[in-house]
Design an enzyme around this catalytic site. Structure first.
Site, short mmCIF file in Angstrom:
data_model
loop_
_atom_site.label_atom_id
_atom_site.label_comp_id
_atom_site.label_asym_id
_atom_site.label_seq_id
_atom_site.Cartn_x
_atom_site.Cartn_y
_atom_site.Cartn_z
N ARG A 142 0.88 -1.19 0.00
CA ARG A 142 0.00 0.00 0.00
C ARG A 142 0.90 1.22 0.00
O ARG A 142 1.63 1.45 0.97
CB ARG A 142 -0.92 0.00 1.22
N HIS A 184 -7.18 0.70 -6.62
CA HIS A 184 -7.42 -0.14 -5.44
C HIS A 184 -8.04 -1.46 -5.93
O HIS A 184 -9.21 -1.75 -5.69
CB HIS A 184 -8.33 0.57 -4.45
N GLN A 211 -9.99 -3.97 -3.60
CA GLN A 211 -11.33 -3.51 -3.21
C GLN A 211 -12.34 -3.82 -4.31
O GLN A 211 -13.43 -4.33 -4.05
CB GLN A 211 -11.28 -1.99 -2.96
N ASP A 242 -17.18 7.03 -1.59
CA ASP A 242 -15.91 6.90 -0.86
C ASP A 242 -15.65 8.26 -0.21
O ASP A 242 -16.31 9.26 -0.54
CB ASP A 242 -14.80 6.52 -1.87
N CYS A 301 -16.35 1.55 0.33
CA CYS A 301 -15.17 0.72 0.60
C CYS A 301 -14.79 0.74 2.08
O CYS A 301 -14.11 -0.17 2.55
CB CYS A 301 -14.00 1.19 -0.25
N ARG A 316 -13.39 -8.95 1.02
CA ARG A 316 -11.97 -8.65 0.84
C ARG A 316 -11.15 -9.91 1.15
O ARG A 316 -10.19 -10.23 0.45
CB ARG A 316 -11.54 -7.51 1.78
N1 CP Z 1 -11.29 -0.32 2.14
C1 CP Z 1 -10.04 -0.41 2.58
O1 CP Z 1 -9.09 -0.61 1.83
O2 CP Z 1 -9.93 -0.29 3.93
P1 CP Z 1 -8.56 -0.06 4.72
O3 CP Z 1 -8.05 1.29 4.32
O4 CP Z 1 -8.96 -0.12 6.17
O5 CP Z 1 -7.61 -1.14 4.36
N1 NVA Z 2 -9.88 6.62 -1.59
C1 NVA Z 2 -9.54 6.20 -0.24
C2 NVA Z 2 -9.80 4.74 -0.09
C3 NVA Z 2 -9.54 4.19 1.29
C4 NVA Z 2 -9.78 2.71 1.38
C5 NVA Z 2 -8.10 6.53 0.03
O1 NVA Z 2 -7.25 6.36 -0.85
O2 NVA Z 2 -7.79 6.96 1.14
#
Ligand code: CP
Ligand code: NVA
Length: 319
Positions: free
Chosen positions: A112, A139, A142, A234, A274, A302
């Site tokens: 990430r 993502h 997701q 989101d 999400c 997930r």
């Molecule tokens: N939706 C999602 O990716 O959640 P987290 O940021 O908690 O991993």
């Molecule tokens: N768009 C959000 C998604 C979090 C799961 C971010 O990148 O923070």
């Protein structure tokens, strides 16, 4: 005690070495993966030794609840294990060196990152698979869980419509690409200036032309929500954009998913997010807590979808 038969499994393998973004899986592989995810969910015991002895490197530059926990649980439930590192990837040494160290000890990298370039570089410099666990652009994990959730509700994707309301961000990009390849109509409804990346919209359009899906990007809620069987939102400011939160809150306010906005979608439309959700900002409490909300199904899936993804990228048990 499990009553499930212990049949030998023939696991599908993808050609792709990585999941740097949604583009690394073909449409056929995507369908295969989602079938596998459904089976993994139905028969978890069948899969408990499938990654025996395999070690997953989890590299997280940003916070996470769902992604981190589901990958850790998935690795363990498949017979493997995981090691978590929190902090900048490539802060102490070049990303290329990080990649070339990790491939000597572990079997898979899940990253990430702030920048998509970091995910791409990890994959470029190592011979083990790399999975994007969220970057500024995509993502994919997701979107896999979201497609699984919709299939559970609808029995398929073809001809249905998903409307994403809010920022044309990483989640929107991955959803758009998966919808296009699965024949699911997709609308992105966003404030002017916050539309999704035009290059990704163009690629999604090419996929959609093959499946009969349509891709719509609009600033108008009514046009985008018409006929939508699922409404997705989101956060307005993603991780790394916190300094823009106040400005975004002002611009995105008309795009809040509330009862009035939901009434523009199809009757009984599902609500999706999400997570984490900011109640009172992008979604109201009544909408996220309604019976039509599937946010915790998405979160559960997930786990199953990522198990399927790992099974399709890693070469089975270590010994
Ligand atoms: N939706 C999602 O990716 O959640 P987290 O940021 O908690 O991993
Ligand atoms: N768009 C959000 C998604 C979090 C799961 C971010 O990148 O923070």
């Amino acid at each position: 005690m499990s009553t499930e038969p212990s049949s030998p499994l023939t696991l599908p393998r993808v050609q792709a070495a990585n999941c740097r973004s949604d583009f690394d899986l073909t449409a056929t592989e995507l369908v295969t993966l989602l079938e596998l995810a459904a089976d993994v969910k139905r028969h978890p015991a069948h899969y408990r030794s499938t990654l025996r002895g395999r070690i997953v490197s989890l590299l997280f530059e940003k916070p996470s609840l769902r992604t981190r926990i589901t990958f850790e649980v998935a690795a363990k439930q498949l017979g493997g294990d995981s090691i978590l590192t929190v902090g900048p990837v490539g802060g102490r040494e070049p990303v290329a060196d990080v990649a070339r160290n990790l491939e000597r000890w572990t079997d898979l990298i899940v990253a990430r990152t702030f920048s998509q370039t970091t995910v791409d570089d990890l994959a470029r410099f190592c011979g083990i698979p790399v999975i994007n666990a969220l970057s500024d652009k995509y993502h994919p994990c997701q979107a896999l869980a979201d497609m699984q959730t919709l299939k559970e509700r609808w029995g398929g994707w073809q001809g249905h419509k998903l409307a994403f309301v809010g920022d044309g961000n990483n989640v929107a990009h991955s959803l758009m690409l998966d919808c296009a390849r699965l024949g699911l109509h997709f609308a992105c409804i966003c404030p002017p200036g916050y539309e999704p990346d035009p290059a990704i919209v163009a690629r999604a359009g090419e996929f959609a032309a093959l499946t009969g899906a349509s891709i719509q990007v609009t600033n108008g809620a009514e046009a985008g929500l018409s006929g939508a069987g699922a409404v997705y939102t989101d956060v307005w400011a993603s991780m790394g954009q916190e300094h823009e939160a106040a400005e975004r809150a002002r611009l995105f306010a008309p795009y809040q998913v509330n009862a009035e906005l939901m009434s523009l979608a199809a009757p009984e439309a599902l609500f999706m997010h999400c997570l984490p959700a900011h109640r009172g900002e992008e979604v109201t409490e009544d909408v996220i807590e309604a019976a039509s909300s599937v946010v915790f199904d998405q979160a559960e899936n997930r786990l199953h979808a990522q198990k399927a993804l790992m099974l399709m990228l890693v070469d089975g048990p270590a010994v």
